[in-house]
Design an enzyme around this catalytic site. Structure first.
Site, PDB file in Angstrom:
ATOM      1  N   SER A   1      57.737   9.724 -20.340  1.00 29.27           N
ATOM      2  CA  SER A   1      58.714   9.591 -21.426  1.00 29.27           C
ATOM      3  C   SER A   1      60.045  10.182 -20.981  1.00 29.27           C
ATOM      4  O   SER A   1      60.067  11.122 -20.164  1.00 29.27           O
ATOM      5  CB  SER A   1      58.194  10.357 -22.644  1.00 29.27           C
ATOM      6  OG  SER A   1      59.239  10.575 -23.564  1.00 29.27           O
TER       7      SER A   1
ATOM      8  N   TYR B   1      55.345  18.174 -25.546  1.00 31.85           N
ATOM      9  CA  TYR B   1      55.034  16.789 -25.152  1.00 31.85           C
ATOM     10  C   TYR B   1      55.738  16.448 -23.839  1.00 31.85           C
ATOM     11  O   TYR B   1      55.116  15.945 -22.888  1.00 31.85           O
ATOM     12  CB  TYR B   1      55.482  15.867 -26.280  1.00 31.85           C
ATOM     13  CG  TYR B   1      55.485  14.383 -25.981  1.00 31.85           C
ATOM     14  CD1 TYR B   1      54.308  13.645 -25.964  1.00 31.85           C
ATOM     15  CD2 TYR B   1      56.690  13.708 -25.753  1.00 31.85           C
ATOM     16  CE1 TYR B   1      54.326  12.279 -25.726  1.00 31.85           C
ATOM     17  CE2 TYR B   1      56.714  12.341 -25.517  1.00 31.85           C
ATOM     18  CZ  TYR B   1      55.528  11.633 -25.502  1.00 31.85           C
ATOM     19  OH  TYR B   1      55.556  10.277 -25.265  1.00 31.85           O
TER      20      TYR B   1
ATOM     21  N   LYS C   1      54.069  15.592 -20.173  1.00 27.56           N
ATOM     22  CA  LYS C   1      54.369  14.366 -19.412  1.00 27.56           C
ATOM     23  C   LYS C   1      54.920  14.717 -18.027  1.00 27.56           C
ATOM     24  O   LYS C   1      54.595  14.056 -17.033  1.00 27.56           O
ATOM     25  CB  LYS C   1      55.380  13.501 -20.172  1.00 27.56           C
ATOM     26  CG  LYS C   1      54.850  12.886 -21.460  1.00 27.56           C
ATOM     27  CD  LYS C   1      53.811  11.813 -21.183  1.00 27.56           C
ATOM     28  CE  LYS C   1      53.419  11.061 -22.451  1.00 27.56           C
ATOM     29  NZ  LYS C   1      52.335  10.087 -22.232  1.00 27.56           N
TER      30      LYS C   1
HETATM   31  N1  LIG Z   1      56.324   4.201 -28.019  1.00 29.30           N
HETATM   32  C1  LIG Z   1      57.282   4.964 -27.526  1.00 29.30           C
HETATM   33  O1  LIG Z   1      58.415   4.996 -28.025  1.00 29.30           O
HETATM   34  C2  LIG Z   1      57.016   5.794 -26.289  1.00 29.30           C
HETATM   35  C3  LIG Z   1      58.071   6.446 -25.677  1.00 29.30           C
HETATM   36  C4  LIG Z   1      57.826   7.235 -24.569  1.00 29.30           C
HETATM   37  C5  LIG Z   1      56.535   7.329 -24.070  1.00 29.30           C
HETATM   38  N2  LIG Z   1      55.523   6.687 -24.690  1.00 29.30           N
HETATM   39  C6  LIG Z   1      54.160   6.841 -24.159  1.00 29.30           C
HETATM   40  O2  LIG Z   1      53.573   5.560 -24.013  1.00 29.30           O
HETATM   41  C7  LIG Z   1      52.170   5.641 -24.280  1.00 29.30           C
HETATM   42  C8  LIG Z   1      51.769   4.597 -25.307  1.00 29.30           C
HETATM   43  O3  LIG Z   1      52.564   4.748 -26.456  1.00 29.30           O
HETATM   44  P1  LIG Z   1      52.270   3.989 -27.814  1.00 29.30           P
HETATM   45  O4  LIG Z   1      53.576   3.802 -28.477  1.00 29.30           O
HETATM   46  O5  LIG Z   1      51.390   2.816 -27.581  1.00 29.30           O
HETATM   47  O6  LIG Z   1      51.480   5.125 -28.591  1.00 29.30           O
HETATM   48  P2  LIG Z   1      50.281   4.990 -29.619  1.00 29.30           P
HETATM   49  O7  LIG Z   1      50.195   6.284 -30.327  1.00 29.30           O
HETATM   50  O8  LIG Z   1      50.402   3.749 -30.407  1.00 29.30           O
HETATM   51  O9  LIG Z   1      49.027   4.832 -28.641  1.00 29.30           O
HETATM   52  C9  LIG Z   1      48.436   5.913 -27.977  1.00 29.30           C
HETATM   53  C10 LIG Z   1      46.943   5.724 -28.088  1.00 29.30           C
HETATM   54  O10 LIG Z   1      46.312   6.819 -27.430  1.00 29.30           O
HETATM   55  C11 LIG Z   1      45.126   7.062 -28.146  1.00 29.30           C
HETATM   56  N3  LIG Z   1      44.601   8.396 -27.888  1.00 29.30           N
HETATM   57  C12 LIG Z   1      45.033   9.579 -28.408  1.00 29.30           C
HETATM   58  N4  LIG Z   1      44.229  10.563 -27.985  1.00 29.30           N
HETATM   59  C13 LIG Z   1      43.304   9.996 -27.185  1.00 29.30           C
HETATM   60  C14 LIG Z   1      42.203  10.502 -26.446  1.00 29.30           C
HETATM   61  N5  LIG Z   1      41.887  11.804 -26.490  1.00 29.30           N
HETATM   62  N6  LIG Z   1      41.471   9.642 -25.718  1.00 29.30           N
HETATM   63  C15 LIG Z   1      41.768   8.324 -25.711  1.00 29.30           C
HETATM   64  N7  LIG Z   1      42.776   7.781 -26.400  1.00 29.30           N
HETATM   65  C16 LIG Z   1      43.533   8.617 -27.125  1.00 29.30           C
HETATM   66  C17 LIG Z   1      45.516   6.891 -29.605  1.00 29.30           C
HETATM   67  O11 LIG Z   1      44.353   6.699 -30.419  1.00 29.30           O
HETATM   68  C18 LIG Z   1      46.431   5.701 -29.543  1.00 29.30           C
HETATM   69  O12 LIG Z   1      45.746   4.500 -29.803  1.00 29.30           O
HETATM   70  C19 LIG Z   1      51.901   7.072 -24.711  1.00 29.30           C
HETATM   71  O13 LIG Z   1      51.425   7.776 -23.591  1.00 29.30           O
HETATM   72  C20 LIG Z   1      53.244   7.587 -25.118  1.00 29.30           C
HETATM   73  O14 LIG Z   1      53.340   8.986 -24.932  1.00 29.30           O
HETATM   74  C21 LIG Z   1      55.733   5.910 -25.789  1.00 29.30           C
END
Ligand SMILES: NC(=O)c1ccc[n+]([C@@H]2O[C@H](COP(=O)([O-])OP(=O)(O)OC[C@H]3O[C@@H](n4cnc5c(N)ncnc54)[C@H](O)[C@@H]3O)[C@@H](O)[C@H]2O)c1
Length: 318
Positions: free
Chosen positions: A119, A143, A147
């Site tokens: 991120s 967070y 990361k």
């Molecule tokens: N969406 C954004 O704006 C954004 C920005 C920067 C980074 N990210 C990163 O991208 C990735 C995906 O983001 P997203 O928007 O799809 O998030 P999201 O929250 O929709 O999906 C993350 C998934 O991880 C699962 N999860 C949580 N704990 C878990 C565990 N212990 N074991 C297995 N699964 C688990 C959740 O149930 C969820 O379905 C994440 O790592 C997030 O940190 C997202």
């Protein structure tokens, strides 16, 4: 080619699963197995299996990653405000969960491709603008710290030949479908998504607040493009920013009005929220993602595109 998406029940994981199932191939090979894994049952995706896996539990990770796994997307995480509120959960899922996945890969000895979702929250604090790929990581949240640790591990496990890793510092993904989540950036989708669906939304920052955005559609295209790269494309730092574009809140609302007319913007209530402002003001915004652009990744051409993609891909139909 056996592909696994950890966090496959999440917003990006679901869209990535759908895109890979449609595409049917990766890195020059046919995808023969595509598995979406999540801590609760992921929604079904045509052409994919779904399983449960808790990345915080090493035994669960070992069961989810069989020896013939070629590509692993590590998207599972808890997001920023959640990890800030619950330090233990952030450490065990975001940090130890990442280590569990890397250790499983190391134990297999097959050097799978691992695509890590980092991120732009790894940047912050007292570093000079603009932020470039090699600006030192100075996260101002737990967070972001988790990361940043993940990035170091992805680099080291790659250097040791235990994985073929690559990591992308995602900008804020908007317009995100579904319900608000516990990311501090959640409002950056809800101020658009809820009004586009005829519902009120609260904006906790002012119209001048600048931030870096990418649509979910383009994010998934970029993740797939980055999977195709060979180790020699990546150089000595496997982690880099994924391109996004800077927009102010006023500009994203103007884009919504340009695509959907004047009514949605009237549903936004402006209510400053100190806790959200404290987190998002620590994020840096003058981001220059040169490496990934050179390697062919792309941002959206306009924020109108982000709005149109939401309406085409995600808007719930009455
Ligand atoms: N969406 C954004 O704006 C954004 C920005 C920067 C980074 N990210 C990163 O991208 C990735 C995906 O983001 P997203 O928007 O799809 O998030 P999201 O929250 O929709 O999906 C993350 C998934 O991880 C699962 N999860 C949580 N704990 C878990 C565990 N212990 N074991 C297995 N699964 C688990 C959740 O149930 C969820 O379905 C994440 O790592 C997030 O940190 C997202």
């Amino acid at each position: 080619m056996n592909v696994l998406i950890l966090g496959g029940g999440g917003v990006i994981g679901q869209k990535l699963g759908q895109a890979l199932a449609r595409r049917g191939h990766l890195r020059g090979q046919t995808i023969t197995r595509l598995t979406l894994a999540d801590v609760t049952d992921p929604a079904p995706v045509d052409g994919a299996e779904t399983i449960r896996c808790d990345i915080a539990d090493a035994a669960s990770v070992a069961a989810a990653i069989p020896p013939d796994t070629d590509v692993i997307y590590l998207l599972a995480a808890i997001v920023s405000a959640h990890a800030e509120e619950d330090f233990d959960a952030g450490m065990s899922i975001n940090m130890m969960g990442t280590l569990n996945v890397l250790e499983r890969c190391r134990a297999l000895g097959t050097c799978p491709v691992v695509v890590f979702s980092s991120s732009v929250a790894v940047y912050g604090g007292e570093v000079p603008d603009p932020i470039v790929d090699h600006t030192f990581l100075n996260p101002q949240t737990s967070y972001g710290t988790q990361k940043a640790i993940g990035e170091l591990l992805v680099n080291d496990y790659s250097r040791k030949g235990m994985i073929d890793g690559r990591g992308f510092r995602l900008p804020t993904i908007s317009v995100r479908p579904g319900k608000p989540n516990r990311a501090a950036s959640s409002f950056m989708s809800s101020i658009l998504r809820e009004p586009l669906n005829g519902q009120e939304a609260i904006c906790p920052v002012g119209p001048e607040f600048l931030h870096c955005y990418l649509s979910p559609r383009r994010c998934v295209e970029n993740l797939i493009a980055g999977t195709e790269w060979q180790p020699e494309d990546l150089g000595m730092n496997r982690c880099m920013m994924m391109p996004g574009r800077m927009w102010s809140i006023a500009q994203v609302i103007q884009a919504m009005t340009a695509v959907a007319g004047p009514e949605p913007a009237k549903l936004i209530r402006w209510e400053p929220q100190a806790d959200i402002q404290r987190i998002v003001n620590g994020w840096r915004f003058d981001l220059r993602p040169e490496k990934s652009i050179k390697l062919g990744l792309r941002a959206d051409d306009s924020f109108e595109d982000n709005i149109r993609y939401y309406l085409e891909d995600d808007q719930p139909h009455a």
